[in-house]
Design a protein around this motif. Structure first.
Motif, PDB file in Angstrom:
ATOM      1  N   LYS A   1       0.832  -1.208   0.000  1.00 14.92           N
ATOM      2  CA  LYS A   1       0.000   0.000   0.000  1.00 14.92           C
ATOM      3  C   LYS A   1       0.863   1.254   0.000  1.00 14.92           C
ATOM      4  O   LYS A   1       0.637   2.190  -0.792  1.00 14.92           O
TER       5      LYS A   1
ATOM      6  N   ASN B   1     -13.066   3.827  -8.472  1.00 15.63           N
ATOM      7  CA  ASN B   1     -11.742   4.312  -8.099  1.00 15.63           C
ATOM      8  C   ASN B   1     -11.636   4.534  -6.590  1.00 15.63           C
ATOM      9  O   ASN B   1     -12.621   4.838  -5.917  1.00 15.63           O
ATOM     10  N   ILE B   2     -10.410   4.435  -6.093  1.00 18.67           N
ATOM     11  CA  ILE B   2     -10.157   4.592  -4.659  1.00 18.67           C
ATOM     12  C   ILE B   2      -9.250   5.790  -4.396  1.00 18.67           C
ATOM     13  O   ILE B   2      -8.718   5.944  -3.301  1.00 18.67           O
TER      14      ILE B   2
ATOM     15  N   GLU C   1     -18.812   5.330  -3.701  1.00 19.33           N
ATOM     16  CA  GLU C   1     -17.561   4.590  -3.882  1.00 19.33           C
ATOM     17  C   GLU C   1     -17.808   3.093  -3.720  1.00 19.33           C
ATOM     18  O   GLU C   1     -18.030   2.603  -2.618  1.00 19.33           O
TER      19      GLU C   1
ATOM     20  N   HIS D   1     -15.656   0.631  -4.430  1.00 21.94           N
ATOM     21  CA  HIS D   1     -14.469  -0.111  -4.000  1.00 21.94           C
ATOM     22  C   HIS D   1     -13.741   0.577  -2.855  1.00 21.94           C
ATOM     23  O   HIS D   1     -12.583   0.272  -2.578  1.00 21.94           O
ATOM     24  N   GLY D   2     -14.412   1.511  -2.196  1.00 22.66           N
ATOM     25  CA  GLY D   2     -13.825   2.153  -1.031  1.00 22.66           C
ATOM     26  C   GLY D   2     -12.929   3.318  -1.385  1.00 22.66           C
ATOM     27  O   GLY D   2     -12.966   3.853  -2.500  1.00 22.66           O
ATOM     28  N   ASN D   3     -12.085   3.684  -0.424  1.00 25.52           N
ATOM     29  CA  ASN D   3     -11.236   4.863  -0.555  1.00 25.52           C
ATOM     30  C   ASN D   3      -9.879   4.573   0.083  1.00 25.52           C
ATOM     31  O   ASN D   3      -9.820   4.141   1.238  1.00 25.52           O
ATOM     32  N   GLY D   4      -8.821   4.805  -0.662  1.00 25.71           N
ATOM     33  CA  GLY D   4      -7.485   4.472  -0.188  1.00 25.71           C
ATOM     34  C   GLY D   4      -6.792   5.559   0.588  1.00 25.71           C
ATOM     35  O   GLY D   4      -5.631   5.402   0.971  1.00 25.71           O
TER      36      GLY D   4
ATOM     37  N   SER E   1      -6.622  -0.527   5.021  1.00 25.35           N
ATOM     38  CA  SER E   1      -7.001   0.550   4.107  1.00 25.35           C
ATOM     39  C   SER E   1      -8.484   0.427   3.788  1.00 25.35           C
ATOM     40  O   SER E   1      -9.001  -0.680   3.602  1.00 25.35           O
TER      41      SER E   1
ATOM     42  N   THR F   1     -10.457   0.238   1.548  1.00 25.60           N
ATOM     43  CA  THR F   1     -10.740  -0.201   0.186  1.00 25.60           C
ATOM     44  C   THR F   1     -11.320  -1.607   0.237  1.00 25.60           C
ATOM     45  O   THR F   1     -11.174  -2.315   1.233  1.00 25.60           O
TER      46      THR F   1
ATOM     47  N   SER G   1     -11.039  -5.233  -0.898  1.00 23.75           N
ATOM     48  CA  SER G   1     -10.045  -6.165  -1.435  1.00 23.75           C
ATOM     49  C   SER G   1     -10.726  -7.305  -2.189  1.00 23.75           C
ATOM     50  O   SER G   1     -11.927  -7.551  -2.024  1.00 23.75           O
TER      51      SER G   1
END
Length: 252
Positions: free
Chosen positions: A72, A107-108, A124, A126-129, A168, A170, A172
């Motif tokens: 990451k 997008n993250i 979102e 796929h989440g947020n990085g 994170s 996001t 996975s």
């Protein structure tokens, strides 16, 4: 209809936007590549060097959690300073004008937020990085704090509140899709009259099902991508070319 010429593409898209009252955008990695954020499938993509750890391994093996955080931070060093591009600002402008109700994104990278779009308009999948969460209690942890602790100890981070594993924020591989985001995306898609799929290969499901859901509800479908997608035959309009070039006039 497939349009390859930039002038034609801009004109055709402008006409559809003018005719629409409720636009939903669906964005993938292609909208962020001009910002320095790598996509997942290019030959030299750093995602191939720093492959994400599958969720089951992350949860079952502390060594895999440590490796996940190493990967990451290696990726963060490549693109964490990225700024929004022309496509992000074009969509932000459509939201500001009241033409676009939602941006559904795979997008993250947080670039839609940085372009000025409020969280209420961003879904979102796929989440947020740019931050982390405890997988036990849900407490938010800031990435900078996690990184300082990790680089000092080398140990996989644990929640300061409950001691649970921190990851994170996001989604996975192998992790359940966020139920609330999926419901919001479903509702937004059903309500729109124009669905813009931008910079997505449209091969990752269940997210890639939303363009088809839009057409089933009589919305027009526009696919803007540099390469062909499996859903091109379902679209009312396919724009093939550089995303930033095509969307630039809509940014102001």
């Amino acid at each position: 209809m497939i349009v390859n010429q930039i002038g034609e593409a801009r004109t055709a898209l402008h006409e559809l936007i003018e005719q629409s009252e409720n636009i939903v955008a669906f964005t993938g990695a292609g909208i962020s590549t001009e910002c320095g954020v790598p996509d997942f499938r290019s030959k030299d993509s750093p995602w191939l060097r720093y492959k994400p750890i599958e969720f089951d391994l992350f949860m079952s093996d502390v060594l895999m959690r440590e490796e996940a955080w190493r990967r990451k931070f290696a990726l963060d060093d490549i693109y964490s300073m990225a700024q929004p591009g022309r496509g992000h600002y074009a969509l932000a402008n459509l939201v500001r004008q009241g033409k676009m109700s939602s941006i559904i994104t795979q997008n993250i990278d947080n670039l839609h937020q940085l372009s000025g779009v409020d969280d209420e308009h961003i879904i979102e999948l796929h989440g947020n990085g740019t931050y982390a969460t405890c997988l036990s209690c849900g407490l938010r942890h800031e990435i900078a704090d996690v990184r300082r602790a990790f680089e000092a100890s080398g140990a996989a981070p644990e929640c300061r509140s409950c001691g649970g594993p921190v990851k994170s924020a996001t989604i996975s591989f192998g992790q359940a899709m966020p139920e609330e985001a999926m419901q919001k995306a479903h509702k937004a898609t059903q309500a729109c009259d124009l669905f813009l799929a931008i910079g997505s290969s449209l091969v990752v499901y269940p997210a890639a099902a939303f363009p088809l859901l839009a057409t089933q509800n009589q919305a027009r479908l526009v696919i803007l991508n540099g390469e062909p997608t499996p859903l091109d035959s379902e679209a009312d309009l396919v724009l093939r070319g550089d995303i930033g070039d095509i969307l630039e006039p809509f940014a102001s």
